[in-house]
Design a protein around this motif. Structure first.
Motif, PDB file in Angstrom:
ATOM      1  N   ARG A  55       0.752  -1.572  -0.074  1.00 13.39           N
ATOM      2  CA  ARG A  55      -0.164  -0.155  -0.044  1.00 13.39           C
ATOM      3  C   ARG A  55       0.882   0.625   0.141  1.00 13.39           C
TER       4      ARG A  55
ATOM      5  N   ALA B 175      -0.685   9.870  -9.327  1.00 20.24           N
ATOM      6  CA  ALA B 175      -1.464   9.742  -8.629  1.00 20.24           C
ATOM      7  C   ALA B 175      -2.300  11.020  -9.156  1.00 20.24           C
TER       8      ALA B 175
ATOM      9  N   CYS C 194       2.175   2.269  -2.997  1.00 21.59           N
ATOM     10  CA  CYS C 194       1.793   1.967  -4.262  1.00 21.59           C
ATOM     11  C   CYS C 194       1.492   3.622  -4.532  1.00 21.59           C
ATOM     12  N   ILE C 195       1.250   4.467  -3.094  1.00 28.12           N
ATOM     13  CA  ILE C 195       1.415   5.556  -3.051  1.00 28.12           C
ATOM     14  C   ILE C 195       2.366   6.056  -3.222  1.00 28.12           C
TER      15      ILE C 195
ATOM     16  N   GLU D 295      -4.736   9.225  -1.438  1.00 22.89           N
ATOM     17  CA  GLU D 295      -3.692   8.321  -1.526  1.00 22.89           C
ATOM     18  C   GLU D 295      -3.858   8.253   0.088  1.00 22.89           C
TER      19      GLU D 295
ATOM     20  N   ASP E 128      -0.729  12.442  -3.702  1.00 24.61           N
ATOM     21  CA  ASP E 128      -2.305  12.325  -4.217  1.00 24.61           C
ATOM     22  C   ASP E 128      -2.847  12.375  -2.629  1.00 24.61           C
TER      23      ASP E 128
ATOM     24  N   HIS F  29      -6.470   7.724   2.293  1.00 23.00           N
ATOM     25  CA  HIS F  29      -6.617   5.779   3.107  1.00 23.00           C
ATOM     26  C   HIS F  29      -5.968   5.380   2.688  1.00 23.00           C
TER      27      HIS F  29
END
Ligand SMILES: [Zn+2]
Length: 474
Positions: free
Chosen positions: A8, A17, A11-12, A136, A133, A139
């Motif tokens: 995760r 983004a 991913c970020i 992201e 982003d 989250h």
């Protein structure tokens, strides 16, 4: 650290983004800081300052997320509970937002990095300094807090106050059976923004929750009922008795044959047709074979809100991908200060459909218990282009309640309206509610939290009074 969790953060750090910020663009954006720096302020004025966050390295995405989270008294109270405050990210976030909400005499700014380093240490990874982003990161933080909450118990009961869930269901308009097709938990509710000039948050919610009618659906429950009708006619044609209350033979392992044992077959099919799971139950191959294929009905597909969170974070998804490149959707989204949402838990799908169409009448008593009224306490805006821009946060600081219990109960009586702040990294401005609600083209994430019952009643009385005044003017 589990691979999935680690991915995760990767991913970020690496994903393209959806709405990003670049250092070059940031430098162009804002004139020198406008910072109040009064020396002579009384206690009440001291409460009217707010702490900014430094941005030495492209950090406005993180600054805006942390400021937005600090607007929620629901979250602050939750993080202060014994259950979660010994966990790394929960305690780090409590320290961060307590700092951001500290009443200050002099304008000052903090750094987001003590908190972000904790996040990095949890995932044993680094947050890249290139493009990000805010959604992201939001989250990732909330999902990590959820993981920490889950680690406090061996049961799956309960949820942190920022977690909600949606339910996808279909209801047959012929037999009125309903079946759930999926249930999804969320920590951020994403509302796709349409490619049009303007819309409202209520319209986006209504679109998410709108029933969709599908014709020509082969409802298994209706087909079983039709097959039972066929079997009953065979039973009647042979002058046999099929007492509906007599189910001695029901439940046999071998499916009776219609030709050889029409009564047994009829009862067998009736049992399947009457079961609660008749729409989705796995059927014996013989019954599956016999189902009439021509029986069709209209069904209603609907997404409903099942668990309403105390802290509702909404993402207005503004990314447009045309197959070659992404761009930013500048649709003007009118944001409401108050919204009312309805839970489908324990409510019939028809009643729920009717209720969700009344989201604009926040505070009105419609007799439906499963609803929550929310007030806007924070907003992240994104200005610029899809690939380069700047994040800012608008927020109202939580009331300075003396205890977590008091905050959970809705906070102390506030002598005045909670002040809105516009925060661009270390720069802060006091702004009006109307200025916040004007950010229609740049609003990206919205922070809503439930309005305590006492405040709802006060608001309802005010609304009634306003209506009376309006009537008197006629
Ligand atoms: Zn049906």
């Amino acid at each position: 650290m589990p691979a999935a969790a680690n991915s995760r953060l990767i991913c970020i750090a690496t994903a393209v983004a959806s709405l990003a910020v670049s250092a070059a663009a940031y430098l162009l954006f804002y004139s020198p800081a406008v910072i109040r720096n009064d020396d002579d302020v009384d206690d009440e004025q001291r409460q009217r300052y707010t702490v900014g966050l430094h941005n030495p390295s492209n950090d406005c995405f993180a600054n805006s997320v942390l400021q937005a989270l600090s607007s929620s008294s629901v979250l602050e109270s939750y993080l202060a509970t014994d259950r979660v405050r010994q966990y790394k990210l929960s305690s780090a976030l409590l320290i961060m937002i307590s700092d951001l909400n500290t009443p200050i005499r002099y304008a000052r700014a903090s750094s987001p990095w003590p908190f972000l380093h904790v996040l990095e240490s949890i995932f044993k990874s680094r947050i890249s300094r290139t493009q990000h982003d805010a959604h992201e990161l939001m989250h990732l933080i909330l999902q990590t807090l959820t993981d920490e909450y889950a680690a406090t118990t061996t049961t799956t009961a309960g949820a942190p106050p920022f977690e909600g869930s949606t339910l996808d269901s279909i209801t047959c308009q012929q037999c009125f059976r309903t079946t759930t097709t999926s249930r999804c938990k969320f920590v951020v509710l994403t509302l796709p923004v349409p490619q049009q000039s303007s819309t409202t948050v209520q319209d986006l919610l209504a679109k998410l929750l709108a029933p969709e009618y599908v014709t020509g659906y082969g409802c298994q429950s209706c087909r079983l009922a039709a097959l039972a009708g066929t079997a009953r006619r065979v039973v009647q044609a042979r002058n046999l008795q099929a007492d509906d209350d007599d189910d001695d033979d029901v439940g046999v392992d071998v499916v009776p044959k219609l030709a050889g044992d029409p009564v047994g077959y009829y009862k067998y099919v009736c049992k399947l047709a009457n079961s609660a799971a008749s729409m989705t139950a796995d059927l014996p191959a013989e019954i599956e074979h016999d189902l009439p294929r021509t029986v069709r009905s209209t069904i209603v597909r609907q997404t409903s809100l099942h668990d309403l969170p105390g802290l509702l974070i909404v993402q207005l998804s503004r990314s447009i991908f045309d197959g070659h490149a992404s761009s930013r959707n500048d649709c003007a989204v009118q944001v409401s200060e108050f919204i009312t949402l309805y839970s489908s838990a324990g409510v019939s799908s028809l009643l729920y459909s009717a209720a969700t169409t009344t989201t604009t009448t926040a505070g009105d008593d419609d007799g439906l218990a499963n609803k929550k009224t929310y007030r806007l306490v924070g907003m992240i805006r994104h200005s610029g282009t899809h690939s380069a821009g700047h994040y800012e946060c608008y927020k109202r600081k939580p009331p300075q309640a003396s205890t977590a219990t008091e905050r959970l109960a809705g906070g102390p009586q506030q002598p005045r309206q909670r002040q809105w702040w516009r925060i661009s990294d270390e720069k802060v401005w006091q702004v009006s509610t109307s200025e916040v609600l004007k950010q229609t083209g740049t609003a990206y994430m919205l922070v809503y939290e439930t309005v305590p019952i006492a405040q709802q009643q006060r608001r309802r009385r005010k609304t009634t009074k306003q209506r009376q005044q309006d009537l008197n003017k006629i």
